[in-house]
Every structure is written in C-alpha cells, then in structure tokens.
Design a protein around this motif. Structure first.
Motif, short mmCIF file in Angstrom:
data_model
loop_
_atom_site.label_atom_id
_atom_site.label_comp_id
_atom_site.label_asym_id
_atom_site.label_seq_id
_atom_site.Cartn_x
_atom_site.Cartn_y
_atom_site.Cartn_z
N PHE A 127 -7.11 14.23 9.98
CA PHE A 127 -8.38 14.29 9.25
C PHE A 127 -8.97 12.89 9.24
CE2 PHE A 127 -5.85 17.77 7.63
CZ PHE A 127 -6.75 18.82 7.50
N SER A 128 -10.27 12.79 9.50
CA SER A 128 -10.88 11.46 9.59
C SER A 128 -12.31 11.49 9.08
CB SER A 128 -10.87 10.96 11.04
OG SER A 128 -11.70 11.78 11.84
N THR A 129 -12.88 10.30 8.92
CA THR A 129 -14.27 10.16 8.49
C THR A 129 -14.92 9.03 9.27
OG1 THR A 129 -15.71 9.78 6.57
CG2 THR A 129 -13.65 8.55 6.63
N THR A 130 -16.25 9.12 9.41
CA THR A 130 -17.01 8.03 10.04
C THR A 130 -17.70 7.17 8.99
OG1 THR A 130 -18.99 9.41 10.29
CG2 THR A 130 -17.42 9.40 12.12
N SER A 131 -17.53 7.50 7.72
CA SER A 131 -18.14 6.71 6.65
C SER A 131 -17.56 5.30 6.63
CB SER A 131 -17.90 7.37 5.29
OG SER A 131 -18.52 8.64 5.22
N GLU A 132 -18.38 4.35 6.23
CA GLU A 132 -17.92 2.97 6.11
C GLU A 132 -17.04 2.82 4.88
OE1 GLU A 132 -18.30 0.22 8.08
OE2 GLU A 132 -19.07 1.67 9.53
N PRO A 133 -15.92 2.13 5.00
CA PRO A 133 -15.04 1.93 3.83
C PRO A 133 -15.66 0.98 2.82
CG PRO A 133 -14.22 0.69 5.70
CD PRO A 133 -15.36 1.53 6.22
N GLN A 134 -15.15 1.03 1.61
CA GLN A 134 -15.61 0.14 0.55
C GLN A 134 -15.15 -1.30 0.79
OE1 GLN A 134 -17.43 1.21 -2.36
NE2 GLN A 134 -17.69 2.99 -1.03
N ARG A 135 -14.02 -1.44 1.48
CA ARG A 135 -13.42 -2.76 1.69
C ARG A 135 -12.45 -2.68 2.86
NH1 ARG A 135 -11.64 -0.03 -2.27
NH2 ARG A 135 -13.17 -0.89 -3.71
N THR A 136 -12.04 -3.82 3.38
CA THR A 136 -10.98 -3.89 4.39
C THR A 136 -9.78 -4.57 3.75
OG1 THR A 136 -12.60 -4.07 6.19
CG2 THR A 136 -10.34 -4.73 6.68
N PRO A 137 -8.82 -3.77 3.28
CA PRO A 137 -7.68 -4.37 2.59
C PRO A 137 -6.85 -5.28 3.49
CG PRO A 137 -7.81 -2.00 2.17
CD PRO A 137 -8.76 -2.30 3.28
N LYS A 138 -6.41 -6.37 2.95
CA LYS A 138 -5.39 -7.21 3.58
C LYS A 138 -4.08 -6.86 2.86
CE LYS A 138 -8.26 -9.66 6.16
NZ LYS A 138 -8.23 -9.63 7.65
N LEU A 139 -3.27 -6.05 3.50
CA LEU A 139 -2.12 -5.46 2.84
C LEU A 139 -0.83 -6.18 3.20
CD1 LEU A 139 -0.92 -3.12 1.12
CD2 LEU A 139 -0.74 -1.80 3.24
N ALA A 140 -0.11 -6.64 2.16
CA ALA A 140 1.21 -7.24 2.34
C ALA A 140 2.25 -6.24 1.87
CB ALA A 140 1.33 -8.53 1.54
N ILE A 141 3.10 -5.81 2.80
CA ILE A 141 4.20 -4.90 2.46
C ILE A 141 5.40 -5.77 2.10
CG2 ILE A 141 5.71 -3.07 3.29
CD1 ILE A 141 3.50 -2.29 5.25
N SER A 142 5.76 -5.79 0.82
CA SER A 142 6.79 -6.70 0.34
C SER A 142 8.08 -5.93 0.02
CB SER A 142 6.32 -7.45 -0.91
OG SER A 142 7.24 -8.46 -1.25
N ILE A 143 9.14 -6.28 0.73
CA ILE A 143 10.43 -5.63 0.56
C ILE A 143 11.40 -6.65 -0.05
CG2 ILE A 143 12.36 -4.53 1.76
CD1 ILE A 143 10.39 -3.84 4.02
N THR A 144 12.07 -6.25 -1.13
CA THR A 144 13.13 -7.07 -1.70
C THR A 144 14.47 -6.48 -1.31
OG1 THR A 144 11.78 -7.78 -3.59
CG2 THR A 144 14.16 -7.89 -3.85
N THR A 145 15.38 -7.32 -0.83
CA THR A 145 16.68 -6.81 -0.37
C THR A 145 17.81 -7.68 -0.89
OG1 THR A 145 17.95 -6.14 1.58
CG2 THR A 145 16.63 -8.13 1.78
N PHE A 146 18.97 -7.03 -1.08
CA PHE A 146 20.18 -7.76 -1.48
C PHE A 146 21.39 -7.08 -0.84
CE2 PHE A 146 23.87 -8.41 -4.29
CZ PHE A 146 23.94 -9.80 -4.25
N LYS A 147 21.98 -7.78 0.14
CA LYS A 147 23.22 -7.35 0.78
C LYS A 147 23.13 -5.93 1.36
CE LYS A 147 25.41 -11.16 -0.42
NZ LYS A 147 25.83 -12.19 0.55
N ARG A 148 21.98 -5.55 1.86
CA ARG A 148 21.82 -4.27 2.57
C ARG A 148 21.23 -4.59 3.94
NH1 ARG A 148 22.23 0.29 -0.89
NH2 ARG A 148 21.12 1.53 0.66
N GLU A 149 21.98 -5.34 4.70
CA GLU A 149 21.48 -5.93 5.93
C GLU A 149 21.03 -4.87 6.94
OE1 GLU A 149 24.36 -8.75 3.99
OE2 GLU A 149 24.36 -6.62 4.53
N ALA A 150 21.88 -3.88 7.20
CA ALA A 150 21.55 -2.88 8.21
C ALA A 150 20.33 -2.06 7.81
CB ALA A 150 22.76 -1.95 8.43
N GLU A 151 20.28 -1.67 6.53
CA GLU A 151 19.17 -0.84 6.07
C GLU A 151 17.82 -1.56 6.17
OE1 GLU A 151 22.89 0.60 3.96
OE2 GLU A 151 21.97 -1.33 4.48
#
Length: 590
Positions: free
Chosen positions: A141-165
C-alpha cells in the motif's frame, strides 16, 4: 510514491503461524526461499491477518495523506477482491474484477475513492487463481502525498553479553537499510554495555562501548549519541529483537506522515511460546502494568478486528511503550531514562515525556516468555519501579500512602503464597531501598552490590539440572477437590499458612513454567517443583510457616513506616526526578 505497508510472509524462526500472515484455501504452495506463492486454479489467498491488513482508520488517525494505492506483483489471471471491514458492519466487497498480473510490472489499483468515502475501517484483499500456475510475489500500500517531514531515524540497540544475537540483528538491519528508499536517513547504533560484541563500524552502523549501567544507561547513551548525530527520531530496540524488517518500513512511514509531531510508535509484543496470542498491544500503568488486548487470538478474524477497532481508542495519559521496539521524536524527550538499571525505565520514560503513543498493525516484536525470565532479581526491580512511578507521577496516577504501599504488599503476598520466600525478601529489600529516597538510585546506578546481594539471597530458587531435582508428585485429598474449592481453601488459609498440620494435608506438585506466575496453581500444595520451558532445568520451593510469619511481620512494619513517611518521600522523588532523568546525570556516570 512512498510505501506505507508491504505484505509480510513468514520467515524461519520468526512467528511462523501462517494465520498471522495469510489465509489459504485450495491448491496453494509457498516457496519460502523465493518469497512467493504458486496457486492452482481455484486457489485463494486472503490477507485479512494481523501482519497484512491495512488499518485505514488508524493510519488516517495518525497520518495525513490524500491518496492510497494497492500494488500487486505476480503472473497469471486472478480474481481480485478488495474488502473493507468496518465496526459492526462486517466485510464489504468494494472492488472485484478479473485482472492479469504482469510478470515485470506490479499492477496498481487506486483506493483513493475508499479513502475519501469511508476514512475508517480495515482494508484487506483476496486473490483467487483463475488458472493453474499463478505466481503471487507480494503487494504493498502506498501514497503519492508529500510527507510532513523526512525523519532522520537512529535505531539504538543496547546489548550486554549477547554477542551472537546482536550481531545477527545488526546484519539483518544493515541489509535492509541499504535497500531502503531512505537509506541515507536511517542509521544503526549499538551501545555495548558488555564491551564484548565487537560490532564493526560501517556506512550504516556505529558501535559505542559503555559501562554496564543497565538498559537505562545504555539507552540514555543511545539517545545522547542520536541527538549529537542530528537524528530527529530514535528507535529503542532490544539486542535479541526477533522482528520483521517491515517494522521499520511502517514505523518510518508513520513518523514521516504523522499529523502530530509528538507521535511515537510502540511495537506490540508476542510471546515466542504462544505465537498466535497477543501479549501486549500497547500498555497502561495503573497500580501495575496492564497490557492492552492481552490474549487476543490473532488467528481469529473476528477477534482480530475487534482488537484493531478497540485499539483506536487507546489514548490514556498513563500509556507507555516497551523498549523492545519504541520509536519517538527526540525533540519531545525532555527527560532521559531514570536510573532503574532495567525494568521500569521504559514506563517512566513514556510517562515523563509528552509523546502521543500509538500502535500499528504488524509492528511487533517476538519475545521470550516474561514468566521464564522471572526471578528474585527481576521482581526486586519490578517492586522498585512500581513504587517509584507512583511516588513521582502522583498527578497522573494519584494514590494515597496506604494504596501505594498496598501495591508492595500485593506483590509480596504473590511470592509468599507460592512459597517463594527468598523472592519476597528481595522484594522487601526493594521496598526499603525505595524508602531510602532518590539518592539511593544515584548511588547504585550499576546495581553491582544489589545484584550480588539478591543472587546470594535467592540461591534456593535458582534453576538446577533436572537430574538434581526430585520430580515425584503426591496429590492429597485437598488438591483433588474441585478448582472452586481449591481456590476457596487457598484464599482462606493463605495457602496453608494459617492452617495447622499443613505438611500432612498439602500435596507435592510438579508444574510447567507457565504455571509459575499463577498463584492458584500452587494452592493446596506443600511443595512445588517448577520446570523451565525446555524441561532441562527445575527448582523446588517448600511451605514454611516460620519464614512466612517472619517476612509477614517485617512487611507489616514496613507498610506502617511507609504510610507515615509517604508525603515526605513523595516530595523527595518529585523534587529529584528531573535531575536524575537528565543527560547531565548520565554523562557523569561514564
């Protein structure tokens, strides 16, 4: 053109029940390696499922767009039906035609008239093969409408001793982002509290080593790094997150088109052991955590639609989003995480900041059963955060000193009635720690001393290899009575603690892990052995009146003291919250 939502097909190891993705009827086969279906004549595919219907009402409530199109990709002649399901009206057929799916070009179907005429309900489509050999590769599903903004998204993952995962999660994210239309606007950052993940920096990913200050410290560091990097939005995510990359597509689109700049997206949660049931589709905090729409059978179309329609009205001020998947605008994050270490930091973050939190269909994380993770340490942490929330957010969730203290009593009684006396002692310790005031959190950010204390305290409730545990059972008369009578006896006798000669009357039980969270399952027992999910570990707890009364007396004394000092303690927490939940506080810990 912007893609709002793409059809999701099951992947190995991630929520594989096909009723969550598609409903087959007739001669249909899925080629998982190619991500496509082959249909024989008469074969029908329906996408009225949690992952693949398009909740028009929710998208339009959250986002602003004026046109909508459905794109299909495949080969062969099919009957296409587009359906609209509205509250109290069932499914209405709004488009039906025989179409030929082109081999090279996805077919486009304009749904804008539906958008303008209805603006509510849930849209889904069905295809029925008119000939053998029809191939269906997917849709969107899609739209041709202009978005309100262009997000600059940072995906932040916190990890502790789960190296493989965490390495696997990062690799999946990198592959996805590099192919995304907004690949230059999405970055991954890994905060490594264990300093052991060895994540390589790349064009997509940046890794940061961090002292082990728990999830709160890791996500605080992630928020600071995202802010400094110029991100407008941040997505907090678990290191072992089991989710479909489509989560990112839908979340990014919703943030881009959101009417309200305060919009935050809270991912749902499904238990990996019961993948057909919703665990949490958003949540509110009132006395305790209340998962919304818990237990909804996602395989049932009627229950599924009711959940979606009801979720439109989930707008409580005390709503929060779990950090297994939570995307939010950085400009609205006036408060950083409170130093809970883990457990409750996500609740506090949502309550303290002015977010407009919503859910999106299909945006979900598959997580291990919380019952499996439960321990004296996690319940210590739960006790701390529940009491602290009610001390800090008094205007949002007002409670008297007695009612707030009763939360602690209820938590401890749940442990005592199940013979988890060591856990109850850890919870009592948590209560005392909260009563020391907010400075206790500032002085114990890394929780190192308390983690050691609780581990030593609860050694008798630690998992052991099955070979070391007595698995014999003995069901006495009281246990063999009706469930109603068992409940009656359990409540009135406080599971035998008020009744003499209980060791002669109570039963020896062996229970699965799912029963551990349910006090009733331990009623009329004198000894309970619990198995873990894999049935390779177990531990046993036993009835003890001496421990029950000793802890119960301490609990009563603590309640009285808490009630007397409630107002002063509340003032301390409300006065110090801002400084503890700040970037400056966390930067001093590094």
């Amino acid at each position: 053109m912007t893609t709002l939502q793409t059809i999701v097909l099951p992947e190995a190891g991630i929520g594989e029940d096909h009723n969550l993705f598609y409903r087959p009827d007739g001669p249909i086969g899925l080629k998982r390696s190619k991500g496509e279906f082959e249909l024989g004549a008469g074969g029908k595919l329906s996408f009225n499922t949690f992952f693949n219907y398009f909740h028009l009402g929710k998208w339009l409530k959250v986002c602003d767009f004026s046109d909508l199109a459905l794109h299909l990709d495949g080969t062969g002649r099919v009957e296409l039906r587009v359906m609209l399901n509205r509250v109290g009206m069932g499914a209405e057929n709004i488009f039906c035609d025989i179409v030929s799916l082109d081999d090279d070009t996805a077919r486009n179907f304009d749904l804008t008239p539906i958008l303008k005429e209805h603006g509510e309900g849930v849209i889904f489509f069905q295809i029925r093969a008119m000939e053998d050999g029809v191939i269906f590769r997917g849709g969107s599903f899609s739209t041709t409408s202009e978005p309100q903004r262009t997000p600059k998204l940072a995906i932040s993952i916190t990890t502790f001793k789960r190296e493989a995962e965490v390495r696997e999660t990062v690799a999946r994210l990198e592959d996805f982002i590099r192919a995304h239309d907004h690949k230059d606007d999405i970055r991954v950052q890994v905060v490594d509290n264990g300093k052991s993940a060895e994540i390589a920096n790349s064009d997509v990913t940046t890794a940061f080593e961090n002292p082990n200050l728990g999830g709160a410290g890791g996500f605080a560091r992630g928020l600071a790094e995202a802010t400094d990097a110029g991100a407008t939005h941040c997505l907090f995510m678990d290191d072992d997150a089991s989710f479909y990359m489509e989560n990112i597509t839908r979340t990014y689109a919703a943030l881009a088109y959101a009417r309200d700049p305060k919009t935050a997206i809270s991912g749902a949660m499904i238990n990996t052991t019961v993948q057909w049931a919703m665990w949490e589709y958003g949540a509110v905090f009132e006395g305790k955590c209340w998962p919304l729409h818990m237990g909804t059978d996602l395989r049932n179309p009627h229950d599924l639609m009711q959940m979606e329609f009801n979720s439109l009205h989930d707008n409580a001020a005390n709503r929060y989003g779990g950090w297994w998947f939570f995307a939010f605008p950085i400009a609205q994050a006036k408060h950083y995480p409170f130093p809970f270490f883990v457990r409750g930091d996500d609740i506090s973050f949502s309550l303290a900041n002015d977010f407009n939190i919503t859910t999106l269909s299909g945006v979900v994380s598959f997580q291990e059963d919380f019952t499996e993770k439960e321990s004296a340490q996690t319940l210590y942490l739960d006790m701390r955060n529940h009491l602290t929330h009610h001390l800090v957010f008094d205007k949002m969730i007002p409670r008297s000193g007695f009612k707030t203290g009763w939360i602690a009593v209820r938590f401890m009684m749940r442990s005592l009635l199940r013979f988890h006396y060591s856990t109850a002692e850890a919870q009592l310790l948590a209560w005392h720690d909260v009563m020391q005031g907010p400075d206790f959190y500032a002085e114990n950010v890394d929780m190192s001393q308390r983690r050691a204390d609780i581990k030593a305290l609860s050694a008798d409730e630690a998992w052991k290899p099955v070979a070391e545990v007595d698995l014999s059972e003995e069901h006495k008369r009281l246990y063999r009575t009706s469930r109603f009578k068992r409940h009656y006896i359990g409540v009135l006798t406080l599971n035998g603690h008020l009744m003499p000669f209980w060791n002669a009357l109570g039963s020896k039980l062996v229970l699965r892990i799912w029963a551990r969270a349910n006090v009733f399952e331990a009623f009329c027992a004198k000894e309970v052995t619990y198995f873990n999910t894999k049935r390779d570990k177990a531990y046993t707890v036993r009835h003890s009146k001496a421990r029950f009364y000793k802890i119960g007396w301490k609990m009563a004394v603590t309640l009285a003291k808490f009630i007397r000092g409630h107002k002063a303690l509340q003032a301390q927490y409300r006065d110090r919250y801002d400084s503890l939940a700040s970037r400056e506080f966390w930067e001093k810990q590094e």
